[in-house]
Design an enzyme around this catalytic site. Structure first.
Site, PDB file in Angstrom:
ATOM      1  N   TRP B 101      -2.407 -33.834  21.699  1.00  0.00           N
ATOM      2  CA  TRP B 101      -1.596 -33.362  20.567  1.00  0.00           C
ATOM      3  C   TRP B 101      -0.128 -33.695  20.761  1.00  0.00           C
ATOM      4  O   TRP B 101       0.529 -34.154  19.835  1.00  0.00           O
ATOM      5  CB  TRP B 101      -1.824 -31.866  20.317  1.00  0.00           C
ATOM      6  CG  TRP B 101      -3.276 -31.592  20.109  1.00  0.00           C
ATOM      7  CD1 TRP B 101      -4.102 -30.868  20.900  1.00  0.00           C
ATOM      8  CD2 TRP B 101      -4.104 -32.101  19.046  1.00  0.00           C
ATOM      9  NE1 TRP B 101      -5.383 -30.887  20.401  1.00  0.00           N
ATOM     10  CE2 TRP B 101      -5.406 -31.634  19.269  1.00  0.00           C
ATOM     11  CE3 TRP B 101      -3.864 -32.907  17.926  1.00  0.00           C
ATOM     12  CZ2 TRP B 101      -6.478 -31.941  18.422  1.00  0.00           C
ATOM     13  CZ3 TRP B 101      -4.922 -33.216  17.077  1.00  0.00           C
ATOM     14  CH2 TRP B 101      -6.201 -32.741  17.325  1.00  0.00           C
ATOM     15  N   ASP B 168       4.639 -26.698  19.030  1.00  0.00           N
ATOM     16  CA  ASP B 168       3.337 -26.684  18.375  1.00  0.00           C
ATOM     17  C   ASP B 168       2.551 -25.545  19.008  1.00  0.00           C
ATOM     18  O   ASP B 168       2.171 -25.615  20.172  1.00  0.00           O
ATOM     19  CB  ASP B 168       2.638 -28.036  18.620  1.00  0.00           C
ATOM     20  CG  ASP B 168       1.234 -28.080  18.035  1.00  0.00           C
ATOM     21  OD1 ASP B 168       0.772 -27.070  17.460  1.00  0.00           O
ATOM     22  OD2 ASP B 168       0.590 -29.152  18.152  1.00  0.00           O
ATOM     23  N   LYS B 192      -6.911 -21.529  13.545  1.00  0.00           N
ATOM     24  CA  LYS B 192      -7.465 -20.961  14.772  1.00  0.00           C
ATOM     25  C   LYS B 192      -7.183 -19.451  14.810  1.00  0.00           C
ATOM     26  O   LYS B 192      -8.063 -18.663  14.502  1.00  0.00           O
ATOM     27  CB  LYS B 192      -6.929 -21.700  15.995  1.00  0.00           C
ATOM     28  CG  LYS B 192      -7.329 -23.194  15.939  1.00  0.00           C
ATOM     29  CD  LYS B 192      -6.704 -24.016  17.045  1.00  0.00           C
ATOM     30  CE  LYS B 192      -6.467 -25.450  16.641  1.00  0.00           C
ATOM     31  NZ  LYS B 192      -7.672 -26.263  16.492  1.00  0.00           N
TER      32      LYS B 192
HETATM   33  C1  LIG Z   1      -2.418 -27.918  19.610  1.00  0.00           C
HETATM   34  C2  LIG Z   1      -2.863 -28.624  18.366  1.00  0.00           C
HETATM   35  N1  LIG Z   1      -1.959 -29.326  17.657  1.00  0.00           N
HETATM   36  C3  LIG Z   1      -2.306 -29.984  16.530  1.00  0.00           C
HETATM   37  C4  LIG Z   1      -3.592 -29.996  16.074  1.00  0.00           C
HETATM   38  C5  LIG Z   1      -3.931 -30.750  14.818  1.00  0.00           C
HETATM   39  O1  LIG Z   1      -4.052 -29.832  13.775  1.00  0.00           O
HETATM   40  P1  LIG Z   1      -4.475 -30.251  12.304  1.00  0.00           P
HETATM   41  O2  LIG Z   1      -5.901 -30.649  12.374  1.00  0.00           O
HETATM   42  O3  LIG Z   1      -4.240 -29.005  11.519  1.00  0.00           O
HETATM   43  O4  LIG Z   1      -3.600 -31.366  11.865  1.00  0.00           O
HETATM   44  C6  LIG Z   1      -4.575 -29.279  16.776  1.00  0.00           C
HETATM   45  C7  LIG Z   1      -5.946 -29.271  16.263  1.00  0.00           C
HETATM   46  O5  LIG Z   1      -6.861 -28.784  16.858  1.00  0.00           O
HETATM   47  C8  LIG Z   1      -4.190 -28.585  17.942  1.00  0.00           C
HETATM   48  O6  LIG Z   1      -5.098 -27.886  18.634  1.00  0.00           O
HETATM   49 MG   LIG Z   2      -0.806 -31.495  23.854  1.00  0.00          MG
END
Ligand SMILES: Cc1ncc(COP(=O)(O)O)c(C=O)c1O
Ligand SMILES: [Mg+2]
Ligand SMILES: Cc1ncc(COP(=O)(O)O)c(C=O)c1O
Ligand SMILES: [Mg+2]
Ligand SMILES: [Mg+2]
Ligand SMILES: [Mg+2]
Lengths: 356, 356
Positions: B101, B168, B192
């Site tokens: 991520w 994030d 989540k």
């Molecule tokens: C820490 C983290 N950031 C970003 C995302 C991406 O999220 P989205 O699918 O809402 O774009 C996720 C998805 O599981 C995640 O766990």
């Molecule tokens: Mg990460």
């Protein structure tokens, strides 16, 4: 008890869809989980997404070159995402301005290239669809808004164009037969005729993509969404599910030709009353009237509030006009039963007699 | 019958939330309309949006300078929207790379300015959180991912930083006490710990905005969303509604301090079993283990499929590890009952005895 729901969007949905979704919210297909609790990459949800995508292609009879996506951000996100993907720096896109929504689309396109507004009905408060315009042959695309939700105008036919046609169909998608294959990109926030707020349908010809040189952020590049089957990241699961159910419902009704007949009948009934009832008057030139959003006013504006209150007692909701156009706006999307229009017309008749 | 739902996201939600939403899907607060059928600018929905926004501020005890938004596009949209709004052309943003991520966030930032990846645990397959790094004082912000959902690592404390911190928090938002006011921008896909797929929470300090010179498309400019009370265009109505209900539920549980105690107990129970059970082994260094997503493997990988099948019979779902890390991932978000972890641990014990 259900009301007669003339909301402009988000708006009425088929009862069957709501009941089915209400159950899926507790237990989705016997999984012991809510539709909100399952992974989007599990087989059951992938099947929902695929069915929604293929039902759009089937109902609109789209050629193979089209890819159907369910994105996020609303139609408003498309105002910028379209020129970002299709309009090269220094090139020109043509737009026809039929109201607030086209104007907003034009504003965003200016961030990416030049815009040529080849016609506008602004001078007459958007009460008609422009008929006279010349499409510039060197423009990258021509953008139209097939139905103006605020002023209640609707393109009655697709303009002949030798350059790619792009259309915002947010408020009349799937409501009438059209040769959708004349278009190169069709988009719609699904919250009116297709589903629930939170998903945006984009049907785009693959051959349109990959021609601009600018760097496009991953999430805004249509090609990434296509490659990933509209699952580049977590999709708006529930909005897609509602859309799939609504598309299934439409297919069961007989698809677009069948719903179009009912939509024609509903619009005829209402406009006939508007024309014959001495208290009410349509605001749009007759030949461009929208079958989705009927806009009308009273000759005596001071009576408007009273009429809205009267309607409320009859369980009629959502008929107040948009602040920009005033008066009334009666939206008659696919899921609105004919009977609701009958009730509306009865209310107009009764109110008029009372006031006579 | 409910299963024990260890899905990584979309994931388990409180039953109360689902029951309430299921009713609102048929009739919202006695309106005679579904929550999906009401206009987003009506008083009842505006109240939902306002309650959701203010509950975030209240639960996280955010200072007044923060504005809370519910946007669309997922956390993935934020990967580009953050640098677009905060990173001036030619300037540098610092990132710490703790997995997939963060890497994706870094990739998008490069489209807008320079990136300085000041630390990364990539070399050790992201099994820990980097401890040694120097924050460049001239960088526009430092971005971290507080919990890595795929590898199961979690920042145990907020790094001291004199430049603005951006985080994030998609997979540990609202799960533990933190000094949220040390951050300048916090974002999370709500699917989540906060709600249902389709909305993204962004809490941003107003003082961070308006400093870049590039032209930002209207829908991507945080200031426009702030000005419009997170209703610049049609919001993802249902996802926001579910979020509001989930936030209410959390408040009723006693807020973050109360849920943190339960989360601590759940994680302690599971990790204790991982450590003591001879069949299983954690993949993350102990001090950086995530309390949300526990990742572990078997010494005999050929047994993993068998264990997953065994668990399925016990109504345990969602424990298969992400394809990048293999093994198992057991997600224990706020809504997961302690009892589900007990059942999981029982299954591990029983399976181990059977194999001994
Ligand atoms: C820490 C983290 N950031 C970003 C995302 C991406 O999220 P989205 O699918 O809402 O774009 C996720 C998805 O599981 C995640 O766990
Ligand atoms: Mg990460
Ligand atoms: C024709 C048209 N285009 C665009 C929009 C904006 O859609 P959204 O709110 O999904 O961004 C609307 C909203 O009503 C609309 O009617
Ligand atoms: Mg328009
Ligand atoms: Mg009349
Ligand atoms: Mg062990």
């Amino acid at each position: 008890m259900k009301v007669h729901n003339f909301n402009a969007g988000p708006s009425i949905l088929p009862n069957e869809v709501l009941y089915k979704a209400s159950k899926a919210l507790i237990d989705f297909e016997g999984s012991g989980m809510s539709i909100l609790e399952i992974g989007h990459r599990t087989a059951p949800f992938m099947a929902v997404m695929e069915e929604a995508r293929s039902l759009v292609k089937e109902l609109m009879q789209l050629e193979d070159d089209f890819e159907v996506l369910f994105l996020q951000g609303g139609a408003t996100m498309q105002f910028m995402q379209i020129p970002m993907n299709l309009l090269e720096n220094g090139e020109t896109a043509a737009y026809i301005d039929t109201g607030v929504w086209s104007s907003k689309a034009i504003k965003e396109a200016k961030l990416f290239g030049y815009t040529d507004v080849i016609a506008s009905s602004k001078e007459s408060n958007y009460n008609h669809i422009p008929k006279q315009f010349t499409i510039p042959q060197q423009a990258s695309y021509l953008h139209i808004t097939t139905n103006n939700t605020i002023y209640g105008t609707q393109w009655q036919s697709t303009p002949e164009s030798s350059i790619p046609l792009v259309a915002d169909m947010s408020s009349d998608i799937l409501s009438r037969s059209m040769d959708f294959n004349k278009y190169s990109l069709i988009y719609a926030g699904v919250q009116k005729n297709m589903g629930a707020a939170g998903a945006t349908m984009v049907a785009v010809r693959k051959s349109m993509l990959g021609k601009v040189t600018r760097k496009i952020p991953s999430i805004l590049d249509y090609r990434n969404h296509i490659e990933n089957g509209s699952m580049l990241n977590t999709p708006p699961v529930f909005a897609v599910y509602i859309t799939m159910l609504t598309l299934r419902w439409l297919k069961e009704q007989g698809g677009i030709p069948a719903i179009e007949k009912i939509n024609d009948k509903k619009a005829a009934l209402l406009y006939d009353e508007i024309d014959h009832n001495p208290l009410f008057r349509g605001t749009v030139v007759k030949e461009d009237r929208s079958k989705m959003n009927a806009c009308f006013i009273m000759d005596k504006p001071e009576m408007e509030e009273e009429f809205i209150k009267f309607c409320k007692k009859e369980d009629i909701v959502g008929i107040k006009g948009h602040r920009l156009s005033g008066g009334f706006r009666v939206s008659m999307y696919n899921a609105l039963p004919y009977e609701s229009v009958e009730v509306m017309v009865e209310a107009m008749k009764y109110f008029s007699l009372k006031k006579a």
